[in-house]
Design an enzyme around this catalytic site. Sequence first.
Site, PDB file in Angstrom:
ATOM      1  N   HIS A   1       0.824  -1.207   0.000  1.00 32.70           N
ATOM      2  CA  HIS A   1       0.000   0.000   0.000  1.00 32.70           C
ATOM      3  C   HIS A   1       0.861   1.261   0.000  1.00 32.70           C
ATOM      4  CE1 HIS A   1      -3.682  -2.195   0.416  1.00 32.70           C
ATOM      5  NE2 HIS A   1      -3.358  -2.708   1.572  1.00 32.70           N
TER       6      HIS A   1
ATOM      7  N   HIS B   1     -13.217  -9.486   2.292  1.00 32.64           N
ATOM      8  CA  HIS B   1     -12.582  -8.323   1.668  1.00 32.64           C
ATOM      9  C   HIS B   1     -12.030  -8.745   0.316  1.00 32.64           C
ATOM     10  CE1 HIS B   1     -10.446  -4.706   1.040  1.00 32.64           C
ATOM     11  NE2 HIS B   1      -9.338  -4.977   1.702  1.00 32.64           N
TER      12      HIS B   1
ATOM     13  N   GLU C   1      -9.863  -7.314  -1.711  1.00 26.66           N
ATOM     14  CA  GLU C   1      -8.518  -6.924  -2.128  1.00 26.66           C
ATOM     15  C   GLU C   1      -7.692  -8.170  -2.428  1.00 26.66           C
ATOM     16  OE1 GLU C   1      -5.439  -3.373  -0.826  1.00 26.66           O
ATOM     17  OE2 GLU C   1      -6.884  -4.158   0.608  1.00 26.66           O
TER      18      GLU C   1
ATOM     19  N   ASP D   1      -4.772  -9.373  -1.894  1.00 29.54           N
ATOM     20  CA  ASP D   1      -3.975 -10.142  -0.940  1.00 29.54           C
ATOM     21  C   ASP D   1      -4.852 -11.086  -0.124  1.00 29.54           C
ATOM     22  OD1 ASP D   1      -5.097  -7.880   0.180  1.00 29.54           O
ATOM     23  OD2 ASP D   1      -3.433  -7.466   1.534  1.00 29.54           O
TER      24      ASP D   1
ATOM     25  N   HIS E   1     -10.892  -1.112   5.188  1.00 30.70           N
ATOM     26  CA  HIS E   1     -10.613   0.208   4.624  1.00 30.70           C
ATOM     27  C   HIS E   1     -11.080   0.335   3.160  1.00 30.70           C
ATOM     28  CE1 HIS E   1      -6.826  -0.912   2.247  1.00 30.70           C
ATOM     29  NE2 HIS E   1      -7.183  -2.033   2.805  1.00 30.70           N
TER      30      HIS E   1
ATOM     31  N   ASP F   1      -9.339  -6.278   7.744  1.00 28.92           N
ATOM     32  CA  ASP F   1      -8.165  -5.399   7.837  1.00 28.92           C
ATOM     33  C   ASP F   1      -8.178  -4.524   9.087  1.00 28.92           C
ATOM     34  OD1 ASP F   1      -6.640  -6.225   5.729  1.00 28.92           O
ATOM     35  OD2 ASP F   1      -7.431  -4.776   4.295  1.00 28.92           O
TER      36      ASP F   1
ATOM     37  N   TYR G   1       0.583   0.917  10.554  1.00 30.80           N
ATOM     38  CA  TYR G   1      -0.518   0.373   9.750  1.00 30.80           C
ATOM     39  C   TYR G   1      -1.700   1.340   9.750  1.00 30.80           C
ATOM     40  CZ  TYR G   1      -3.931  -3.206   8.248  1.00 30.80           C
ATOM     41  OH  TYR G   1      -4.898  -3.919   7.583  1.00 30.80           O
TER      42      TYR G   1
ATOM     43  N   HIS H   1      -4.205  -9.442   8.782  1.00 34.61           N
ATOM     44  CA  HIS H   1      -2.747  -9.338   8.796  1.00 34.61           C
ATOM     45  C   HIS H   1      -2.253  -9.331  10.233  1.00 34.61           C
ATOM     46  CE1 HIS H   1      -2.507  -8.329   4.508  1.00 34.61           C
ATOM     47  NE2 HIS H   1      -3.448  -7.431   4.690  1.00 34.61           N
TER      48      HIS H   1
END
Length: 312
Positions: free
Chosen positions: A39, A93, A95, A97, A161, A180, A208, A241
Site C-alpha cells: 500500500h 474483503h 482486495e 492479498d 478500509h 483489515d 498500519y 494481517h
Amino acid sequence: RGLCFLIVATMSGLGLNAVQLSPHVYWVGAMDWNIRDIHGFWCDRGTTYNAYLIMAEKITLIDTVKKDFHDELMSRISSVVDPSRIDIIVSLHAEMDHSGCLPRVMREVKPSKTYSSVVGKETLESHFYDPEIADIIAVPDGSTLDLGNMQLEFLHTAMVHWPDSMMAILRCDGVMFSQDGFGLHIATSQRFDDEVPLHELEKAAAAYYANILLPFAHIMTKATTKLKELLPEVKMIVPSHGPMWRTNRAWIMDKYLQWSAQTPTLKAVVLYDTMWGSVDKMARAIADGLAAGGIEVRLMRGQGKHPGDVIG
C-alpha cells in the site's frame, strides 16, 4: 561456522500446519517474509495473509490468500481436513492479498456456497472473469449464516478500509474476524499478540493505522466504538494481517480510538533534504528551537526515507 540445510517441498504437499485458535477455528494463512512495500509504505518485517477455517458441520473457509501463496493455504487446510470437504467460503474483503487465489480455490474445493458483502460481490466480479465468481451470494449487514451447529454473523464495515469491507463473528467461540481492522504488517512465527513484545505491536499497528486507516478516522471512531461493545463476548480478534489479539483486545481498540481522535500533541517532524549541507544546518537549528520550546522533535532527512516511514 554456520550450517546450511536445504529443504525440498513438493508442490503436491508443503507439509505446513494450521494453528488452532479456538475450539472450532484454525489459522490457515500464509507468511510473506520477503515483501517490503505494501500500500505504498515500507514494511521491513514482511506480513501475513490470514485465512481461517471454521470446523463446523458446514466447514467454512474465511478468506483466501495472495495468489502466489495458494499452495501454502491449501497445505495448512490439508493438515486439518481434506479441502474438498469445505462447504462454504466467505470473502470478507475483495482486495487481492485476500482474494488472489479465490477463483482457483473455488474450482478445487467446489463449495456449495460462497458469500461476500454486496459491494464485495461487485468488486470480485470486476477483479475476475471466472464463472465461479458470478455464483457468489451477497449477504446483507446484520445477517446470520447457518453453519449447521453454529452461526456466523456479518457486520458490514465499509471503508475499513475498502467499500466492500465486512467483519464476521462466531459467538460460540467468541471469535471476531476483523478483516483489515486491527491488523498490522509483521511476519512472525508467533501467532498471538501476547507472544510478541507489546512495544513492537504498537509500533507496527501505529504505522498500519497511519498509512491505511487514518484517512477514514471518523469512520474508525464509529466502528471501533460499536465493536468495543462486543468485547464481553469476543474473546479473540483475528485480523487479516498480523497476530491474533487474544490478550490485548481492549488495548488495541483503545489505541484505535486514540489515533482516530487525532488529538494534537507537542510533537514535530522536521523533514528536509540537502545537497551541500546548508539546509541540514537550517533544519538542525529549527529542530533545536522547537526542542527548546518543549516540543518533541524528530529530524528526518528525506533521502533514503520511504514516505510510509514519515507518515508512521
